[in-house]
Write a protein that holds these residues in place. Sequence first.
Motif, short mmCIF file in Angstrom:
data_model
loop_
_atom_site.label_atom_id
_atom_site.label_comp_id
_atom_site.label_asym_id
_atom_site.label_seq_id
_atom_site.Cartn_x
_atom_site.Cartn_y
_atom_site.Cartn_z
N GLU A 466 -8.00 -3.24 11.65
CA GLU A 466 -8.44 -4.50 11.04
C GLU A 466 -9.97 -4.55 10.94
O GLU A 466 -10.52 -5.03 9.94
CB GLU A 466 -7.93 -5.68 11.86
N LEU A 467 -10.66 -4.06 11.96
CA LEU A 467 -12.13 -4.04 11.91
C LEU A 467 -12.64 -3.14 10.79
O LEU A 467 -13.66 -3.43 10.17
CB LEU A 467 -12.69 -3.57 13.25
N ALA A 468 -11.92 -2.05 10.55
CA ALA A 468 -12.37 -1.07 9.56
C ALA A 468 -11.83 -1.34 8.17
O ALA A 468 -12.17 -0.60 7.23
CB ALA A 468 -11.95 0.34 10.01
N GLN A 469 -11.01 -2.36 8.03
CA GLN A 469 -10.38 -2.59 6.73
C GLN A 469 -11.39 -3.04 5.69
O GLN A 469 -12.23 -3.90 5.93
CB GLN A 469 -9.28 -3.65 6.85
N ARG A 470 -11.28 -2.44 4.53
CA ARG A 470 -12.07 -2.86 3.38
C ARG A 470 -11.08 -3.41 2.36
O ARG A 470 -10.37 -2.66 1.70
CB ARG A 470 -12.88 -1.70 2.80
N LYS A 471 -11.02 -4.70 2.24
CA LYS A 471 -10.02 -5.36 1.41
C LYS A 471 -10.27 -5.04 -0.05
O LYS A 471 -11.36 -5.30 -0.58
CB LYS A 471 -10.05 -6.86 1.64
N PRO A 472 -9.28 -4.46 -0.73
CA PRO A 472 -9.48 -4.17 -2.15
C PRO A 472 -9.67 -5.45 -2.97
O PRO A 472 -9.16 -6.52 -2.61
CB PRO A 472 -8.17 -3.46 -2.55
N SER A 473 -10.39 -5.32 -4.06
CA SER A 473 -10.60 -6.46 -4.96
C SER A 473 -10.11 -6.08 -6.35
O SER A 473 -10.30 -4.96 -6.81
CB SER A 473 -12.08 -6.85 -5.00
N LEU A 474 -9.47 -7.05 -7.01
CA LEU A 474 -8.90 -6.80 -8.33
C LEU A 474 -10.01 -6.67 -9.36
O LEU A 474 -10.88 -7.54 -9.49
CB LEU A 474 -7.96 -7.95 -8.70
N LEU A 475 -9.98 -5.58 -10.11
CA LEU A 475 -10.94 -5.35 -11.19
C LEU A 475 -10.37 -5.70 -12.54
O LEU A 475 -11.12 -6.10 -13.45
CB LEU A 475 -11.37 -3.87 -11.19
N GLY A 476 -9.07 -5.55 -12.71
CA GLY A 476 -8.47 -5.87 -13.99
C GLY A 476 -6.97 -5.78 -13.93
O GLY A 476 -6.39 -5.00 -13.16
N ILE A 689 -0.91 -2.62 -16.30
CA ILE A 689 -2.00 -1.83 -15.74
C ILE A 689 -2.79 -2.73 -14.79
O ILE A 689 -3.24 -3.81 -15.17
CB ILE A 689 -2.92 -1.28 -16.84
N GLN A 690 -2.94 -2.27 -13.54
CA GLN A 690 -3.69 -3.01 -12.52
C GLN A 690 -4.70 -2.07 -11.88
O GLN A 690 -4.37 -0.93 -11.54
CB GLN A 690 -2.75 -3.58 -11.46
N ALA A 691 -5.94 -2.54 -11.74
CA ALA A 691 -7.02 -1.72 -11.19
C ALA A 691 -7.70 -2.48 -10.07
O ALA A 691 -8.00 -3.68 -10.20
CB ALA A 691 -8.02 -1.36 -12.28
N TYR A 692 -7.98 -1.76 -8.96
CA TYR A 692 -8.61 -2.36 -7.79
C TYR A 692 -9.76 -1.50 -7.32
O TYR A 692 -9.69 -0.26 -7.36
CB TYR A 692 -7.62 -2.50 -6.64
N ALA A 693 -10.80 -2.15 -6.85
CA ALA A 693 -11.82 -1.47 -6.07
C ALA A 693 -11.34 -1.46 -4.63
O ALA A 693 -11.06 -2.50 -4.05
CB ALA A 693 -13.16 -2.21 -6.17
N GLY A 694 -11.19 -0.26 -4.06
CA GLY A 694 -10.65 -0.13 -2.71
C GLY A 694 -9.27 0.49 -2.74
O GLY A 694 -8.59 0.52 -3.77
#
Length: 713
Positions: A466-476, A689-694
């Motif tokens: 949980e400390l190291a998690q980088r939550k993905p964010s929706l790009l498109g 089509i779904q794209a995420y950063a992370g």
Amino acid sequence: MSGTFRKRGLLLGSCLAAVVGATAVPGTAYAADNLPPNRPAVKDLQTDFTPCATGDPAPYFSGPPVLTAVLSDPAEDDRPGYPEQVSGEFEIWWTDPAGVDQRRSYSSYPAYSGRLHRYEVPSDIPADTVISWRVRANDGTANGPWSSDAPDAACRFVYDNANPATPTVTSPEYPNDYRISDGVGVYGSFTMDSTSPDVVSYRYNFSDGTARTVQATEPGAPVTVRYMPPRSGTYTLSVEAFDRAGRSSNRTDYMFRVAPGRAPVSHWKLADPAGSTTATAETGSPAQAGTGVTFGGPAPQGTPLTSTARLDGSSHGYLTTGAPAVDTGKTFAVGAWVRPARTDRAMTVAGQDTDSGSGFALGLEGKDTGAAWTFAIGDAKVSGGAPETGEWAHLLGVYDAETGRAQLYVNGREVGTAAEASPVAAGGAFQIGRVRDGSGYKQRWQGEIGDLRTYDRVVVPKEVGELAQRKPSLLGHWSFETAADGATPEQNGGAPLKLGAGATIYKPTSGSCFPGRDPDCAYQPPALVDTGDLRLDGAGGHAALDGPVVNTGDSFTLGVVVQIPEADANRPMTVLSQAGEHTEAFKLRYEPSTYAWQLIMPERDEAGAPEKVVSQITGPAGSSGQGVRLAVVYDDATDTVKLFADGFTNAQATAHVPDGWKSGGPLQVGRGMTADGWGEYLKGDVDEIQAYAGALRDDDIVGLGWGTDPCLC
């Protein structure tokens, strides 16, 4: 007359004897007189199929045992074709409460020499009494010696007919009084006891399905085990007591409640305003910054951090407190987000001073074969992972005083090999960005550090993740339900995908008529998802953005639903691609020669660069015939890429991609680069089509391709 017959009988017997003697095996001698059977060896005796015990203490059994013995006769007694048979005489005895000797005996049926004989001891033998037994063989003519004859003694056992009393459990740290007790990562003592004086072990289970056994130091003695709860909530400790005979007690269920893990004892976000000279402490003491520290640096994407501190690697690039941040003589942990500006030399993220050195050091070391993250305590050091210049990583070092081991986690995963370590009490100042040795401070950090924490407990793996998690964010997210002015919109108002010639939005309308009744009503298959999808003609049809959709030099995730008609799946076709200057950063395609979906990622932005290829065999339409759900997950923190296909249940292929590179080309849907320019045009349908950063977690991948965005909880 009768005498004549007797003479003839004697003569006939003599002749038969002569014939038998004439056919005997040469060189074989037979005993003229019968020899008594052999004395049974103790090694050939068993009590309930365990070796005979002749000394003290006598073994205990939970029921009247079966006595067995291998009995034999001397080989000299055997006649050719007529092997000897022997029976066994078993005898058991004990002394009753009145001091009278009691005996029982049993004779087994005859069996060939060397065979096993058995005696099932009767059920009316007394309990909790030492019972002795012995055995001898009989060949029908003579008895052999007893097994108990010198130099061996009689076998012994005790029959136990009572189960031990139900055990009790106590714990000072985790009482069963419905209070919520501290806590995840904190050990507690659990003492198990029974009023039965013959209990020798306890079997227990802490709600995790793993049964463990602990032995008492002596019969009847209580036992204490140490346990560290790995999660918060309600636990049940189930315990059974076992006596010397192996009898078990009724089970005790001891319930206790565990609080979440304690907060850090020291915590600096290092997100202070630019120009600050002190790092504010969320807990613990503030840290004074040297002139080589600049606040307001970049933060790792997908984390709650808003900024970090940049250290310049000079003698002034450090932060320090006037007091220790954690007791390093006991269990402790230390962690932070870091981004090194270089990896060619040793650099320290954090340490704590002793009189002449440091109690620990968390950082990285340069190596001839590459750098590695490290966590050192005294002479012990754990190394692992692969630091990369300019790349964020979350580090956490843990020293567990209960196990005496030091562990290192990088990006939420344990690396290296846990090392046996001796704690070093460090009562001096806490150091950020440098470490002390006998000659002063060294290994100065160059790069960013953020969210530095110390704990006075074990940080368990779930918390580390949980400390190291980088939550993905929706790009498109493009659902292909509508199109206007030659483009299809992004669901959240982002950049639309432009449709090239041969690309259309397919919207089935067969619901307005009935093909079975109206000959002019042609059947139209449903869209892959919802009411519409992108249909490509395979001759040039495609869709594209004006720029890249994901940063391929960092972690990213792509999801798509695609279907190629079986009749048209006769050549390679590209679903998604994103190019660099000289080659594509990734290409997701169908390869008909292997009936597989492929992900191709060149190692460098160079024509002809080596490629990483991962494949999943599902066919062009998937197992259901309603399209294939594909997902690509690149995790820059672990240098891995995964290709999921056809439902994402357990279908995934993985490859190691050590150095992802950033591509600047636009996202392409339905085509890819070839030696002759654009090609591998897809003939079929594309949707969702779904794209995420992370990098999405495996559990979140199943949410892709259904018209909504998965919950990234």
